[in-house]
Design a protein around this motif. Structure first.
Motif, short mmCIF file in Angstrom:
data_model
loop_
_atom_site.label_atom_id
_atom_site.label_comp_id
_atom_site.label_asym_id
_atom_site.label_seq_id
_atom_site.Cartn_x
_atom_site.Cartn_y
_atom_site.Cartn_z
N THR A 14 0.77 -1.26 0.05
CA THR A 14 0.03 -0.14 -0.12
C THR A 14 0.76 1.30 -0.10
O THR A 14 0.72 2.24 -0.79
CB THR A 14 -0.96 -0.22 1.21
OG1 THR A 14 -1.55 -1.23 1.17
CG2 THR A 14 -1.95 1.26 1.22
N ARG B 94 -5.49 -0.38 -4.36
CA ARG B 94 -4.89 -1.06 -3.13
C ARG B 94 -5.39 -2.68 -3.08
O ARG B 94 -6.40 -3.02 -3.63
CB ARG B 94 -5.46 -0.55 -1.86
CG ARG B 94 -5.26 -1.27 -0.40
CD ARG B 94 -5.57 -0.30 0.56
NE ARG B 94 -5.68 -1.15 1.75
CZ ARG B 94 -6.23 -1.97 2.54
NH1 ARG B 94 -7.28 -2.27 1.77
NH2 ARG B 94 -6.03 -2.83 3.52
N LEU B 95 -4.44 -3.55 -2.91
CA LEU B 95 -4.50 -4.90 -2.74
C LEU B 95 -4.69 -5.72 -4.32
O LEU B 95 -4.99 -6.81 -4.06
CB LEU B 95 -5.84 -5.42 -1.79
CG LEU B 95 -5.51 -4.97 -0.34
CD1 LEU B 95 -6.61 -5.63 0.25
CD2 LEU B 95 -4.40 -5.32 0.27
N GLN C 173 -8.20 -12.21 -8.42
CA GLN C 173 -7.27 -12.59 -6.86
C GLN C 173 -7.44 -14.13 -6.72
O GLN C 173 -8.25 -14.77 -7.47
CB GLN C 173 -7.96 -11.85 -5.93
CG GLN C 173 -7.86 -10.53 -5.51
CD GLN C 173 -8.34 -10.15 -4.37
OE1 GLN C 173 -9.83 -9.94 -4.38
NE2 GLN C 173 -7.86 -9.40 -3.40
N ASN D 178 -1.90 -15.29 4.21
CA ASN D 178 -2.01 -14.34 3.11
C ASN D 178 -2.85 -14.42 2.03
O ASN D 178 -2.32 -13.99 0.71
CB ASN D 178 -0.44 -13.83 2.72
CG ASN D 178 0.34 -13.34 4.09
OD1 ASN D 178 -0.37 -12.53 4.82
ND2 ASN D 178 1.60 -13.34 4.07
N SER E 208 -5.55 -13.23 0.75
CA SER E 208 -6.11 -12.15 0.20
C SER E 208 -5.18 -11.24 -0.59
O SER E 208 -5.36 -10.31 -1.23
CB SER E 208 -6.92 -11.38 0.92
OG SER E 208 -6.08 -11.15 2.15
N PHE E 209 -3.83 -11.51 -0.44
CA PHE E 209 -2.49 -10.84 -0.90
C PHE E 209 -1.91 -11.11 -2.08
O PHE E 209 -0.62 -11.12 -2.29
CB PHE E 209 -1.66 -10.57 0.28
CG PHE E 209 -2.43 -9.65 1.32
CD1 PHE E 209 -2.77 -8.31 1.30
CD2 PHE E 209 -2.77 -10.58 2.60
CE1 PHE E 209 -3.35 -7.96 2.39
CE2 PHE E 209 -3.41 -9.79 3.60
CZ PHE E 209 -3.67 -8.58 3.57
#
Length: 230
Positions: free
Chosen positions: A125, A134-135, A195, A203, A205-206
């Motif tokens: 970020t 973001r993300l 995603q 992690n 969701s990253f």
């Protein structure tokens, strides 16, 4: 891409996703009509005391409400099967990209075009530029030419992942020790975000996916620059 309070799907960026949107609307209309009819019957039974002996015991009505649901299911099943086969069809892909899932990033290889390979990490970020999401943004995007059949070979190096880009109508599980394949054709230039949609760890969701569709000559320029960097 998706935005807050969005009720429907993202805008389609591939012919398969357009078919999926049409099928969704077709099925939703059938569900809406059935729900309206059932609600009307319930309200009529609750609010009135009228009965009809011919309706309470009628073979003709039983035949209708047995055959009619079967016809409705066929109306839903046939287009569903058609799209299922369209999604599984891969005819002479112009480009094959191997996508490997790791904890927690993706790596890509363009081995049948040029010897190009890179890892794609999410941009933190604090390092985002103005206008970036973001993300969702990555340091290296998967670049593909528009209006060309693309085959994606998907696998994983450690645990289950899933390579998913909603706007392209693609979702393929990445299974360690197994090579799955998916295909898509981008109908317009653009940047499409996805995603990992498998719960693969802390992690999960990253590890975003960014597919950038560009005209063929821009893709060739990009591949040349990637070879020079390598």
């Amino acid at each position: 891409m998706a935005h807050p309070s969005q009720l429907g799907f993202q805008d389609a960026a591939s012919p398969v996703m357009e078919e999926l949107l049409h099928f969704h609307d077709h099925t939703l209309m059938i569900v809406f009509l059935i729900s309206t009819l059932v609600l009307y019957i319930i309200m009529a039974m609750v609010s009135t005391k009228l009965t009809n002996k011919y309706i309470l015991d009628s073979q003709e009505i039983e035949i209708v409400w047995t055959i009619l649901p079967a016809v409705i299911l066929i109306m839903i099943a046939l287009p569903s099967l058609r799209i299922l086969y369209l999604m599984d069809e891969i005819n002479d892909p112009h480009l094959t990209v191997k996508s490997m899932g790791h904890q927690w990033y993706w790596s890509y290889e363009y081995t049948d075009y040029e010897d190009i390979g890179f890892d794609s990490y999410m941009i933190p970020t604090q390092n985002l530029s103005s206008g970036q999401f973001r993300l969702l943004e990555t340091d290296h995007r998967m670049v593909v030419p528009t209006e060309s059949p693309i085959r994606v070979l998907v696998s994983a190096d450690d645990v289950l992942h899933a390579w998913t880009v909603p706007a392209l109508g693609v979702k393929m599980d990445a299974v360690p020790g197994r090579l799955n394949q998916a295909s898509f054709v981008t109908s317009r230039p653009g940047v499409f975000y996805g995603q990992c949609s498998e719960i693969c760890g802390a992690n999960h969701s990253f590890m975003p996916i960014v597919v950038e569709a560009v005209p063929l000559q821009h893709f060739e320029t990009w591949s040349s620059s990637m070879l020079e960097e390598a």
